[in-house]
Scaffold this motif. Structure first.
Motif, PDB file in Angstrom:
ATOM      1  N   GLN C 335       6.984  -3.555  -6.595  1.00 51.29           N
ATOM      2  CA  GLN C 335       5.400  -4.467  -6.702  1.00 51.29           C
ATOM      3  C   GLN C 335       4.556  -3.572  -7.741  1.00 51.29           C
ATOM      4  O   GLN C 335       4.068  -3.879  -8.639  1.00 51.29           O
ATOM      5  CB  GLN C 335       4.805  -4.437  -5.538  1.00 51.29           C
ATOM      6  CG  GLN C 335       5.235  -5.970  -4.810  1.00 51.29           C
ATOM      7  CD  GLN C 335       3.972  -6.384  -3.975  1.00 51.29           C
ATOM      8  OE1 GLN C 335       3.372  -5.414  -3.315  1.00 51.29           O
ATOM      9  NE2 GLN C 335       3.895  -7.741  -3.900  1.00 51.29           N
ATOM     10  N   PHE C 400      -4.688   2.664 -11.368  1.00 50.75           N
ATOM     11  CA  PHE C 400      -4.456   3.312  -9.952  1.00 50.75           C
ATOM     12  C   PHE C 400      -3.550   2.648  -9.209  1.00 50.75           C
ATOM     13  O   PHE C 400      -2.610   3.470  -8.291  1.00 50.75           O
ATOM     14  CB  PHE C 400      -5.911   3.758  -9.168  1.00 50.75           C
ATOM     15  CG  PHE C 400      -5.775   4.001  -7.717  1.00 50.75           C
ATOM     16  CD1 PHE C 400      -5.338   5.437  -7.431  1.00 50.75           C
ATOM     17  CD2 PHE C 400      -6.132   3.178  -6.841  1.00 50.75           C
ATOM     18  CE1 PHE C 400      -5.479   5.770  -6.183  1.00 50.75           C
ATOM     19  CE2 PHE C 400      -6.016   3.558  -5.458  1.00 50.75           C
ATOM     20  CZ  PHE C 400      -5.460   4.831  -5.220  1.00 50.75           C
ATOM     21  N   VAL C 401      -3.737   1.386  -8.979  1.00 44.72           N
ATOM     22  CA  VAL C 401      -3.092   0.606  -8.170  1.00 44.72           C
ATOM     23  C   VAL C 401      -1.586   0.733  -8.418  1.00 44.72           C
ATOM     24  O   VAL C 401      -0.719   0.849  -7.411  1.00 44.72           O
ATOM     25  CB  VAL C 401      -3.530  -0.929  -8.076  1.00 44.72           C
ATOM     26  CG1 VAL C 401      -2.794  -1.823  -7.310  1.00 44.72           C
ATOM     27  CG2 VAL C 401      -4.837  -1.031  -7.882  1.00 44.72           C
ATOM     28  N   PHE C 404      -0.125   4.254  -7.604  1.00 44.49           N
ATOM     29  CA  PHE C 404      -0.136   4.611  -6.287  1.00 44.49           C
ATOM     30  C   PHE C 404       1.112   3.798  -5.442  1.00 44.49           C
ATOM     31  O   PHE C 404       1.873   4.444  -4.805  1.00 44.49           O
ATOM     32  CB  PHE C 404      -1.579   4.076  -5.595  1.00 44.49           C
ATOM     33  CG  PHE C 404      -1.510   4.260  -4.034  1.00 44.49           C
ATOM     34  CD1 PHE C 404      -1.370   5.673  -3.366  1.00 44.49           C
ATOM     35  CD2 PHE C 404      -1.142   3.183  -3.399  1.00 44.49           C
ATOM     36  CE1 PHE C 404      -1.494   5.789  -1.988  1.00 44.49           C
ATOM     37  CE2 PHE C 404      -1.026   3.410  -1.751  1.00 44.49           C
ATOM     38  CZ  PHE C 404      -1.305   4.638  -1.193  1.00 44.49           C
ATOM     39  N   LEU C 405       1.317   2.550  -6.042  1.00 45.62           N
ATOM     40  CA  LEU C 405       2.446   1.874  -5.264  1.00 45.62           C
ATOM     41  C   LEU C 405       3.648   2.478  -5.671  1.00 45.62           C
ATOM     42  O   LEU C 405       4.560   2.586  -4.844  1.00 45.62           O
ATOM     43  CB  LEU C 405       2.343   0.223  -5.516  1.00 45.62           C
ATOM     44  CG  LEU C 405       1.079  -0.441  -4.796  1.00 45.62           C
ATOM     45  CD1 LEU C 405       0.963  -1.740  -5.457  1.00 45.62           C
ATOM     46  CD2 LEU C 405       1.294  -0.384  -3.289  1.00 45.62           C
ATOM     47  N   PHE C 408       4.273   5.710  -3.815  1.00 44.57           N
ATOM     48  CA  PHE C 408       4.377   5.552  -2.559  1.00 44.57           C
ATOM     49  C   PHE C 408       5.920   4.946  -2.179  1.00 44.57           C
ATOM     50  O   PHE C 408       6.642   5.713  -1.584  1.00 44.57           O
ATOM     51  CB  PHE C 408       3.544   4.384  -1.927  1.00 44.57           C
ATOM     52  CG  PHE C 408       3.432   4.375  -0.502  1.00 44.57           C
ATOM     53  CD1 PHE C 408       2.555   5.141   0.451  1.00 44.57           C
ATOM     54  CD2 PHE C 408       4.365   3.469   0.205  1.00 44.57           C
ATOM     55  CE1 PHE C 408       2.785   5.071   1.699  1.00 44.57           C
ATOM     56  CE2 PHE C 408       4.522   3.295   1.500  1.00 44.57           C
ATOM     57  CZ  PHE C 408       3.665   4.416   2.283  1.00 44.57           C
ATOM     58  N   GLY C 474      -8.271  -3.632 -10.706  1.00 43.24           N
ATOM     59  CA  GLY C 474      -8.471  -2.358  -9.924  1.00 43.24           C
ATOM     60  C   GLY C 474      -8.990  -2.660  -8.742  1.00 43.24           C
ATOM     61  O   GLY C 474      -8.770  -2.116  -7.639  1.00 43.24           O
ATOM     62  N   VAL C 475      -9.960  -3.551  -8.551  1.00 50.35           N
ATOM     63  CA  VAL C 475     -10.834  -3.988  -7.125  1.00 50.35           C
ATOM     64  C   VAL C 475     -10.074  -4.987  -6.450  1.00 50.35           C
ATOM     65  O   VAL C 475     -10.089  -5.048  -5.314  1.00 50.35           O
ATOM     66  CB  VAL C 475     -12.185  -4.133  -7.386  1.00 50.35           C
ATOM     67  CG1 VAL C 475     -12.817  -2.729  -8.023  1.00 50.35           C
ATOM     68  CG2 VAL C 475     -12.590  -5.399  -8.401  1.00 50.35           C
ATOM     69  N   PRO C 477      -6.677  -6.284  -6.055  1.00 52.78           N
ATOM     70  CA  PRO C 477      -5.048  -6.395  -6.603  1.00 52.78           C
ATOM     71  C   PRO C 477      -4.367  -7.600  -6.062  1.00 52.78           C
ATOM     72  O   PRO C 477      -3.290  -8.011  -6.446  1.00 52.78           O
ATOM     73  CB  PRO C 477      -4.546  -5.036  -6.364  1.00 52.78           C
ATOM     74  CG  PRO C 477      -5.595  -4.398  -5.475  1.00 52.78           C
ATOM     75  CD  PRO C 477      -6.960  -4.906  -5.761  1.00 52.78           C
ATOM     76  N   SER C 478      -4.847  -8.054  -5.033  1.00 52.33           N
ATOM     77  CA  SER C 478      -4.083  -8.838  -3.879  1.00 52.33           C
ATOM     78  C   SER C 478      -3.882 -10.109  -4.759  1.00 52.33           C
ATOM     79  O   SER C 478      -3.128 -10.911  -4.511  1.00 52.33           O
ATOM     80  CB  SER C 478      -4.796  -9.070  -2.752  1.00 52.33           C
ATOM     81  OG  SER C 478      -5.942  -9.196  -2.944  1.00 52.33           O
ATOM     82  N   LEU C 481      -0.866  -9.264  -6.458  1.00 54.54           N
ATOM     83  CA  LEU C 481       0.221  -8.881  -5.442  1.00 54.54           C
ATOM     84  C   LEU C 481       0.766  -9.922  -4.559  1.00 54.54           C
ATOM     85  O   LEU C 481       1.983 -10.010  -4.504  1.00 54.54           O
ATOM     86  CB  LEU C 481      -0.075  -7.326  -4.938  1.00 54.54           C
ATOM     87  CG  LEU C 481      -0.437  -6.200  -5.631  1.00 54.54           C
ATOM     88  CD1 LEU C 481      -1.066  -5.446  -4.824  1.00 54.54           C
ATOM     89  CD2 LEU C 481       0.890  -5.862  -6.106  1.00 54.54           C
TER      90      LEU C 481
END
Lengths: 203, 478, 536
Positions: C335, C400-401, C404-405, C408, C474-475, C477-478, C481
């Motif tokens: 993702q 960032f999103v 980060f993912l 992770f 950025g704020v 993402p869902s 996603l």
């Protein structure tokens, strides 16, 4: 410059309200920020068979609690941590008040009596300079002279262009076979015949 | 008797048209303008309709000609080449001051020979047809008598052609000695019976036949005549011979090797394999160093001969059909490319070398655009037919387990893209000389170019019908 | 009820528009403006159509939606088949989003042959969307190859000084990589005919094929090479700086914004699911190259004197993250990878537009030529700043999103890769901020910079949407996603059944052992209750 500090101050006051700990009756508004990557599945009508689908998704429990955390953990720990961090902040504010607003003379005296330490502190432990000499410049030089000019432009791109040059070179060599001389052409046909027949006769 | 003629009616139409051209030229007053090309078009149209009528009937004539769908398909390609060539020809003939009557007559006689070769089922008739069209093509190569290179190219082509024809005839003689017949059916029966297995004379005959065909399809190392002859010939003739000769030769090549000599596959496949690899590599690699456009396209057509050899070696149903598809696409593309070369050259500004094409886009955008389409098709870019043709040939190779041929094929096609793009670079990405007079092609030539481009895009986007047709026409005979 | 064939419409609309544009008479440039507006209008209509597709998209489904099929070459089982799933959905929207920006961004900078420029841009858009939507490998390869031609012309005609070299290098390098993929595709289709009796190039039919593992290795390598060159993965990246630097602004935007994603998209859609065992076996190798690329690209970007080249090398670094996320093959990694593809398209596209604006004004892109722009063009610098931060991956912005993912996901698979890759995040801050600082802060040293105009209204329209999207992504993402998730799950769970160890029959040697263990970890990481690697 002050306006920036004011903005930052406002921000830092407000930012805390985004995630008020549950123990004092708040909730975390951004904890579901990336939920689609972590949250448990279930409702998706996926294209895969049920079994493999579930298998692929049964990972929600594996994610550490603090990243999705339902409530933020043990209330006592949480209260303790809050008290501790607030205490340090308050102590810092107090020391700053004492030295910079109430007793500037003490500040100067302390600075004078520890001149060496003061200079080091004033220059931020010379961290910037040390970084610059030990890390920044070497990395920069190695990247520029080594990685970029030698490895990238020389070796890697050289190999790419070399492949092209190789074809060019062979082309220049092979085209010389085409001499324009009739005898050479006839010889080529003849050699071809000999090779083919030779293959058949002596294989 | 009347019945027996049916199978050769297309050939007769074209021959008669050729005779008509000769007569017309003979009765022409000095300075009189006469649409001789039109006679050729009529004959070719007649041949085309005859082919359509003969389609699917498997007509036999005289026991040595079978007008089966495979042969008729190739004949149709040849007729198409003839029509397009005539449509392109008027301006180049005037510019190079070629004798129009002789030119059209030779063109049609050559076509007649080629069409006969496509349907001949007897080695001797194949040889006869080969000589008929070869002699005509030799003469056409040297048609610019005042140009040294033209005469030289024709002479080399003629001598080497004679040399290889001798080998070919020798191979036929050996075959006759072993089998007692030159008819392909008899040869096939004798070879299939197995009584000749291991006979070295049979292998010698096989080798000599390979040499004869390999020369005509300019396979390495029998290709040496190609660049010189292609460069020497008038450009439009180069276009004609690079496509029509290849079509006729491959038709007979496939007929002889994939039907009569198919049982000997284990003996001829390795040799052709080597020839194909060498041809693909040499054609595309040496093309890179060329600065004369005609030589560059000469090497390109050598390389394309290599791809056709790949399909021939694959030899299964896909392979046979892909030969037909490829021949058609290659004919339209290559003839078109040479035609543009012939059309952009004017007496004031001859355009033969790479640098002469600088900025062509500015002065004549249509010709530059059309040439680009042809070059992209030669390079095998979608959505042109060249892509589908290459895909078809390599599919054949893979379905026959010839991975190495497919890999060499795709890699050499990348190399050849390099020199096709060099022309595009010159046309679009370099500034041309100021004030160069833009060429003014005739309406018929433009129409022919438009048809060619339309065919290439049509077959590039919707190839299914032609693929089915090609697959259907090979299914009936092999 | 008549259903609009929306995907075919998406593929055809720009191309039809492009061809129509060719018929606009434009002697002596009198209709340049009209052509530009028309091209912009077509691309905006296309963007609207992509949004319409998004609106009709059912985010709960994992399979392909809005599928259209028609027999094309029946004797070879070739179909015209297009469909969209959660992965392609946003790549198509991104393509639709960036093309108008790129056209608007070259409003002033393209003077010659405006009609042909617009033609190639729109034709390119059609081909790119075709690549993403194809469900038939033949169709896919056709678009994949066809796309090279307009890009070749865009670089070669409208590019900068060494444009011819860059254009030829771009097309030959890409082709050399992809022809072997063609051979692999043909072999797959043939394999299908052996197994079932009929040829098929359909992606979903080929997914059902059981491919012997030794064949998987060769096929995977052929596919991976084609895609690695496109990504570009270290060490196949050297065409990229040349192509980016020499291309006109619009070309760079599309090249970075969309074309590079085709490589990572291809890995994710084709190379991994079609050959799962081989993919699992080679994942550590790919990840190694990706991680090298992350650090290497960042280091080389840092020392570039030319802004465009800097952004080009930064792409190598950013795309390394994407490949790392894909090789991790767990839900977060993949993702994140898809998300990062979108981010990179938006941020780097915007960066190229920004560099293009500077280049339009000063006809140079050398960092040393600038300095102190903050005093001259504050609005421009503000926009530049947001885009820079988005590229770095500041929380609150899109970058960032994704990062980060990916990190992770990579961490759950292999700690080493994740750790090294994380330094790339720091390095990206270094090269971007350093460049930003040298260009925009300090005194105005070069007198030529004193009179530079700030952003025009047109340029606001170019940068504004990109910045807005960067913030939204950025704020929230869902929004992105969620629809992606089922499709990503489908691929991840398919890969979970991969058995890399069976690819090599011989007992693994000491060296290969490491690779195999790592691959097995990745495997267990997606299925097992506790990821072993994360615990180590």
């Amino acid at each position: 410059m002050a306006i920036v500090l004011v903005l930052l101050a406002i921000g830092s006051v407000l930012a805390g309200y985004v995630g008020v700990p549950t123990v004092i009756g708040g909730s975390n508004r951004i904890e579901h920020f990336l939920a689609p990557s972590f949250a448990a599945p279930g409702m998706d009508a996926g294209g895969e068979s049920g079994a493999s689908h579930a298998e692929g998704l049964s990972e929600a429990p594996t994610v550490p609690a603090e990243s999705t955390g339902e409530g933020g953990g043990d209330p006592n720990t949480e209260l303790g941590l809050m008290a501790f961090s607030s205490g340090i902040a308050v102590a810092g504010i107090g020391i700053a008040l004492f030295f910079f607003l109430r007793r500037r003379d003490v500040t100067d005296r302390v600075a004078a009596s520890f001149a060496g330490v003061h200079r080091v502190l004033l220059n931020k432990y010379y961290v910037d300079e040390i970084y610059d000499a030990a890390i920044v410049q070497p990395v920069k030089n190695a990247s520029e002279r080594g990685l970029w000019k030698v490895v990238d432009a020389g070796v890697i791109d050289g190999a790419v262009n070399g492949a092209g040059k190789l074809v060019d070179g062979w082309s220049a060599i092979l085209r010389r076979l085409q001499t324009g001389s009739m005898r050479a052409y006839a010889l080529s046909v003849f050699v071809g015949v000999v090779l083919i027949l030779g293959y058949y006769v002596w294989r | 008797m009347g019945q027996a003629l049916n199978g050769v009616i297309p050939v007769i139409c074209v021959t008669l048209a050729g005779l008509a051209c000769m007569l017309a030229e003979a009765f022409r007053q000095r300075g009189e303008r006469m649409p001789i090309g039109g006679l050729g078009l009529i004959g070719l149209a007649g041949a085309g309709s005859a082919i359509v009528l003969l389609w699917g009937r498997h007509t036999e004539s005289f026991g040595v000609v079978v007008a089966d769908d495979f042969g008729l398909f190739v004949q149709l390609v040849l007729v198409g080449i003839g029509i397009l060539t005539i449509l392109f020809s008027s301006a180049p003939i005037e510019r190079d001051k070629l004798p129009a009557g002789e030119y059209y007559a030779l063109l049609l006689f050559a076509l007649a020979g080629m069409m006969l070769m496509a349907v001949a089922t007897d080695l001797l008739v194949i040889f006869l047809a080969l000589e008929v069209f070869s002699l005509a093509v030799y003469v056409m190569t040297g048609l610019r008598r005042h140009v040294f290179a033209s005469t030289e190219g024709a002479f080399k082509y003629f001598l080497l052609g004679g040399f290889s024809s001798a080998f070919f005839l020798y191979g036929i003689a050996f075959t006759f000695g072993l089998v007692g017949s030159t008819h392909l059916d008899r040869v096939a029966a004798a070879v299939a019976a197995g009584s000749l297995t291991g006979n070295p004379l049979l292998l010698v005959a096989l080798g000599l036949l390979i040499v004869g065909f390999a020369f005509k399809v300019s396979a390495v190392p029998f290709h040496m005549w190609t660049p010189d002859a292609y460069e020497g010939a008038p450009t439009i003739v180069t276009g004609f011979m690079s496509t029509a000769v290849k079509a006729a030769a491959f038709a007979a090549f496939a007929r002889v090797f994939l039907s009569a000599l198919e049982p000997l596959r284990g003996d001829w496949a390795p040799v052709l394999w080597v020839l194909a690899i060498c041809t693909m590599i040499l054609g595309s690699v040496v093309g890179v160093a060329q600065t004369s456009l005609k030589r560059m396209l000469a090497y390109s057509s050598i390389a394309h001969g290599g791809y056709l050899l790949v399909a021939l070696i694959a030899g299964n149903d896909v392979g046979k059909a892909s030969i037909l598809f490829y021949l058609l696409v290659y004919a339209v593309t290559n003839l078109g490319a040479f035609a543009v070369l012939a059309l952009v050259s004017t007496p004031e500004t001859p355009r033969e070398h790479l640098d002469d094409f600088k900025g062509l886009w500015q002065s004549s955008p249509v010709l530059a655009g059309v040439l680009t389409v042809f070059l992209l098709s030669l390079g095998g870019f979608p959505p042109t037919a060249g892509f589908v043709a290459k895909w078809y040939v390599f599919s054949a190779a893979i379905s026959a387990g010839q991975y190495s041929l497919a890999i060499v094929g795709v890699l050499t096609s990348v190399i050849s893209v390099f020199f096709y793009l060099r022309i595009v670079v010159k046309m679009y990405m370099s500034e041309g000389p100021e004030g160069a007079a833009p060429p003014q092609p005739s309406r018929t030539a433009l129409a022919a170019l438009a048809i060619s481009v339309a065919i290439l895009f049509y077959l590039g986007v919707l190839p299914a019908r032609l693929i089915d047709l090609a697959a259907g026409s090979v299914a009936s005979i092999f | 009820m008549a259903v609009v064939p929306i995907l075919s419409l998406l593929v055809a609309l720009p191309l039809v528009g492009a061809v129509l544009l060719l018929f606009v008479g434009n002697r002596d440039h009198e209709r340049d403006r009209f052509i530009q507006w028309a091209a912009l209008g077509i691309s905006l209509a296309e963007f609207a159509a992509t949004l319409w597709m998004w609106a009709r998209f059912d985010p709960a489904r994992a399979d392909f939606q809005m599928v259209e099929r028609a027999d094309w070459i029946p004797s070879f089982g070739i179909q015209y088949a297009v469909g969209v799933d959660g992965i392609t959905l946003f790549l198509v929207v991104l393509t639709g989003f960036l093309t108008p920006l790129a056209l608007l961004g070259s409003w002033q900078s393209v003077h010659k042959k405006v009609r042909e420029f617009s033609f190639f841009m729109l034709a390119l858009e059609s081909a790119m969307i075709g690549v993403f939507l194809s469900l038939d490998m033949f169709l896919f390869y056709l678009f994949w190859d066809a796309m090279l031609i307009p890009m070749y012309f865009l670089i070669g005609i409208w590019g900068y000084d060494r444009r011819v070299y860059a254009a030829v290098k771009f097309i030959l390098y890409t082709m050399a990589g992809s022809v072997l993929m063609l051979v692999a595709i043909l072999s797959l289709a043939y394999m299908h005919s052996v197994a079932t009796g009929s040829y098929s190039f359909s992606y979903e039919a080929l997914l059902t094929l059981t491919i012997p593992r030794h064949a998987q290795v060769w096929f995977f390598l052929a596919f991976a090479l084609a895609f690695a060159i496109k990504v570009p993965l270290f060490p196949f990246h050297t065409w990229l700086p040349d192509a980016h630097v020499e291309a006109p602004t619009a070309g760079s935007v599309i090249l970075a914004g969309v074309l590079l994603k085709m490589g990572t998209y291809g890995l994710l859609r084709f190379a991994f699911p079609l050959f799962p065992d081989a993919a699992a076996y080679f994942s550590p190798l790919l990840a190694t190259l990706a991680v090298i690329g992350i650090v290497y690209g960042a280091l080389v970007a840092m020392v570039q004197p030319d802004m465009k080249k800097l952004v080009a090398y930064s792409s190598v670094s950013h795309l390394g993250f994407v490949v790392l996320g894909i090789t991790a093959m767990n839900i977060q990694g993949v993702q994140g990878a898809v998300y990062q593809m979108l981010n990179h398209g938006v941020s780097t596209g915007a960066l190229f537009l920004i560099v293009g604006m500077l280049s339009d004004r000063r006809h140079t892109r050398l960092i040393s030529e600038f300095g102190g722009l903050k005093h001259v063009m504050p609005k421009f610098v503000a926009a530049f700043f947001v885009v820079t931060l988005s590229s770095i991956g500041l929380p609150g912005l899109n970058g960032f999103v994704g990062e980060f993912l990916i990190l992770f996901g990579a961490f759950r698979w292999n700690v080493t890769f994740a750790t090294i890759a994380a330094t790339g995040v720091i390095l990206s801050a270094v090269y971007m901020l350093w460049m930003f600082q040298r260009v925009n802060y300090g005194p105005v040293t070069n007198p030529k910079n004193e009179g530079l105009k700030d952003l025009s209204t047109r340029e606001w329209w170019v940068l504004g949407p990109a910045i807005a999207v960067a913030i939204v992504m950025g704020v929230a993402p869902s929004y992105f996603l969620n629809p992606m998730k089922p499709a990503v799950n489908r691929i991840v769970s398919r890969m979970a059944e991969a058995e890399p160890s069976k690819v090599v029959r011989v007992a693994p040697e000491a060296g290969a052992d490491v690779l195999l263990t790592a691959a097995a970890d990745r495997h267990s990481g997606t299925t097992g209750p506790a990821p072993r690697s994360a615990g180590e």
